[in-house]
Scaffold this motif. Structure first.
Motif, PDB file in Angstrom:
ATOM      1  N   ARG A  38       0.847  -1.188   0.000  1.00  0.00           N
ATOM      2  CA  ARG A  38       0.000   0.000   0.000  1.00  0.00           C
ATOM      3  C   ARG A  38       0.882   1.237   0.000  1.00  0.00           C
ATOM      4  O   ARG A  38       1.703   1.421   0.887  1.00  0.00           O
ATOM      5  N   LEU A  39       0.702   2.066  -1.008  1.00  0.00           N
ATOM      6  CA  LEU A  39       1.510   3.261  -1.161  1.00  0.00           C
ATOM      7  C   LEU A  39       0.805   4.449  -0.527  1.00  0.00           C
ATOM      8  O   LEU A  39      -0.407   4.605  -0.647  1.00  0.00           O
ATOM      9  N   LYS A  98      -7.862   3.131  -7.878  1.00  0.00           N
ATOM     10  CA  LYS A  98      -8.680   2.764  -6.724  1.00  0.00           C
ATOM     11  C   LYS A  98      -7.921   3.080  -5.438  1.00  0.00           C
ATOM     12  O   LYS A  98      -6.760   2.706  -5.285  1.00  0.00           O
ATOM     13  N   CYS A  99      -8.575   3.786  -4.537  1.00  0.00           N
ATOM     14  CA  CYS A  99      -7.956   4.203  -3.274  1.00  0.00           C
ATOM     15  C   CYS A  99      -8.602   3.492  -2.099  1.00  0.00           C
ATOM     16  O   CYS A  99      -9.772   3.118  -2.153  1.00  0.00           O
ATOM     17  N   ASN A 102      -8.172   6.552   9.914  1.00  0.00           N
ATOM     18  CA  ASN A 102      -7.670   7.856  10.354  1.00  0.00           C
ATOM     19  C   ASN A 102      -7.784   8.918   9.256  1.00  0.00           C
ATOM     20  O   ASN A 102      -7.327  10.035   9.423  1.00  0.00           O
ATOM     21  N   GLY A 103      -8.380   8.555   8.107  1.00  0.00           N
ATOM     22  CA  GLY A 103      -8.607   9.515   7.033  1.00  0.00           C
ATOM     23  C   GLY A 103      -7.530   9.537   5.963  1.00  0.00           C
ATOM     24  O   GLY A 103      -7.708  10.159   4.922  1.00  0.00           O
ATOM     25  N   GLN A 104      -6.425   8.863   6.201  1.00  0.00           N
ATOM     26  CA  GLN A 104      -5.362   8.832   5.204  1.00  0.00           C
ATOM     27  C   GLN A 104      -5.751   7.925   4.042  1.00  0.00           C
ATOM     28  O   GLN A 104      -6.580   7.032   4.186  1.00  0.00           O
TER      29      GLN A 104
END
Length: 75
Positions: free
Chosen positions: A21-22, A49-50, A55-57
């Motif tokens: 995961r980048l 795709k994200c 935590n919102g990141q």
């Protein structure tokens, strides 16, 4: 004391090519794009795709980024 092997196992599993995961700055550097342009593209549904963490990141899986690159090459 006994050392836990869970963290090393989780780390090694996460670093496999497809599961890596980048972080967003890493993705932006690779695709040479500003953060604001990326978010505009994401709002239009044109970004890779994200995964949004609790935590919102934002993270992008390596496999998803590679697949997205393939679609961009054919456009």
């Amino acid at each position: 004391m006994r050392k836990s092997t869970r963290s090393t196992t989780a780390t090694s599993a996460a670093t496999r090519k497809g599961n890596q995961r980048l972080k967003l700055p890493e993705v932006l550097a690779e695709i040479d794009m500003s953060r604001s342009a990326f978010y505009r593209m994401r709002a239009r549904g044109k970004a890779p795709k994200c995964v949004k963490l609790p935590n919102g990141q934002i993270r992008v899986r390596r496999a998803d980024l590679d697949a997205w690159w393939e679609t961009q090459a054919s456009v």
